[in-house]
Structure formats: structure tokens, C-alpha cells
Design a protein around this motif. Sequence first.
Motif, short mmCIF file in Angstrom:
data_model
loop_
_atom_site.label_atom_id
_atom_site.label_comp_id
_atom_site.label_asym_id
_atom_site.label_seq_id
_atom_site.Cartn_x
_atom_site.Cartn_y
_atom_site.Cartn_z
N ALA A 115 0.12 -0.75 3.54
CA ALA A 115 0.23 0.68 3.85
C ALA A 115 -1.11 1.34 3.59
O ALA A 115 -1.75 1.08 2.56
CB ALA A 115 1.32 1.33 3.01
N THR A 172 -3.16 5.16 3.78
CA THR A 172 -3.17 6.60 4.04
C THR A 172 -4.50 6.99 4.68
O THR A 172 -5.50 6.29 4.56
CB THR A 172 -2.97 7.42 2.76
N ALA A 226 7.07 7.52 3.92
CA ALA A 226 7.33 6.22 3.31
C ALA A 226 8.66 5.66 3.80
O ALA A 226 8.77 4.46 4.12
CB ALA A 226 7.33 6.34 1.79
N ILE A 247 6.09 -3.81 -0.20
CA ILE A 247 4.70 -3.42 0.04
C ILE A 247 3.79 -4.27 -0.86
O ILE A 247 3.88 -4.22 -2.07
CB ILE A 247 4.48 -1.92 -0.25
N LEU A 298 -1.22 -1.28 -1.02
CA LEU A 298 -1.31 0.14 -0.65
C LEU A 298 -2.74 0.59 -0.85
O LEU A 298 -3.31 0.43 -1.94
CB LEU A 298 -0.37 0.97 -1.53
N ASN A 345 -4.88 3.96 -0.94
CA ASN A 345 -4.96 5.42 -0.96
C ASN A 345 -6.37 5.82 -0.51
O ASN A 345 -7.32 5.75 -1.30
CB ASN A 345 -4.69 5.96 -2.36
N PHE A 351 6.19 4.63 -2.71
CA PHE A 351 6.25 3.21 -2.36
C PHE A 351 6.57 2.30 -3.55
O PHE A 351 6.87 1.12 -3.36
CB PHE A 351 4.93 2.76 -1.74
N SER A 392 1.89 -6.89 -6.33
CA SER A 392 1.56 -5.80 -5.42
C SER A 392 0.32 -5.07 -5.93
O SER A 392 0.07 -5.01 -7.14
CB SER A 392 2.72 -4.81 -5.30
N VAL A 401 -2.41 -1.58 -5.60
CA VAL A 401 -2.67 -0.20 -5.21
C VAL A 401 -4.17 0.03 -5.33
O VAL A 401 -4.71 0.10 -6.43
CB VAL A 401 -1.90 0.80 -6.10
#
Length: 228
Positions: free
Chosen positions: A5, A7, A69, A77, A80, A82, A120, A128, A130
Motif C-alpha cells: 500500500a 500513499t 483502507a 498488508i 506500507l 507513507n 491498515f 509486515s 511500515v
Amino acid sequence: MANVAITGAGRGIALELARQHVAQGDRVYALARDPAGAEALNALAAQSNGLLSVHAMDVTDDASVKAGAADTGAAPIDLLYNVAGILGTPGAQLESVDWAEFDQSIEVMVKGPLRVLLAFLPRMQAGSKVMNISSQLAASTWPYGGFYDYGAAKAGLNRMMRSVAIDLKDRGVIVGLIHPGYVQTDMGGAGADITPEDSATGVRKLAEGWTLDRTGGFYKWNGEEHAW
């Protein structure tokens, strides 16, 4: 294949990250404030053989983040990014700080990443990741003045995500902060040092190799640790 994912995917580094992840066969959920106006992103989606889908998300709006989301489905996920950000007015003088602009920077680059992470998080598991796009302006080593709202927001992002990294470490969720370089985007300008392709390549490789023992760390796109 990883589920990714991103943004701010309508342009710049985020768009190039989406392109590179599609090229390596990952499933990409591209999150953009204005999907209808993201022509390059929509073209990439059309050519992706279903690997990339575009979803509306305004990171300053909690309802929009939750809806965006949810629109991506229920798949786990794995990664991610950002990335969504704004520059504000870099040439602003101390005596003419625009408080509305300052507040907007905090909404986009501090609250926004946390909103997205929380939306998420139920779909994340051990391993996972981020990855948060920060900036060299967040560090105490930045030798220039100005950039009041942008610098404050990125410094706040760093400190906030370091706390998140501590709180999520027992779950095995990995958190990273990355200075992407001075990049030739709408924000960086044509005279910047590196291309979006070079920046995204470095960011992607960093993300792929990031391990739990480095969670909460701050690194440059080229793999070097960044001083705080």
C-alpha cells in the motif's frame, strides 16, 4: 508476491515506487487524494494486468483514510509506504509564518501517517513493514534556517514513528524512516540531485532488507544511516 500500500501515489516518488513494485510482480494498492486527476497512475493501473488498483484517500481526513483502507479489501498488508507530503512555503520568513499552512503540514505528515498505519494495522502481521518518507530537514544536522512547518512535521514524524516502532516490536511489525534524497519531483524541482527512479529504487531496496533489529531507525535512500 507482496501486498503493498502506498500513499501519495499520484506522483513523484510514490508513483515510481508503485511502478517498480508492479514491475517485480507485487500487488499494489495505490492511495491518492484525487484519483481522477492522477493520469499517470491510472495509466499504470490499466497496464498492470490487475496488479495495481487505485483508491481514494485523503490522509488528513480520518473517515477518508478508513474508507480508502477498507476499499482495498481484506488481504494482509506486507508493506506500507507513507509517502504523502506537502512542502508548504520554503521561503517563508520567521515573522510571516502561515499558521493554517503549518497546521496543514502537521495534518498531512504527522497525523496522516499515523491515521494510515492504524487503518491498515489489523491487516499486518509479524514481518509486515511500515516505511515512512521523512527528510534530512528532520535532523538536528540540517545547517540552514527556514522550512519551519515542513521541518517540524518531519521531525515530529520521526519521533512519533520511533515510538510506534517500540510499541509494535513485540508484534514483529517493522517501522522505518527514510530520507529519500533531494529528488527531481514537483516538490524538489528540476534542479534536484537525483531522479525519482533512483530515489525509489533505493527506498525499495532499503524496505526489502529492513529487519526488526533496525526498527525505528532513520536511513538515507542509499542505505547509509542518517544522523538525528
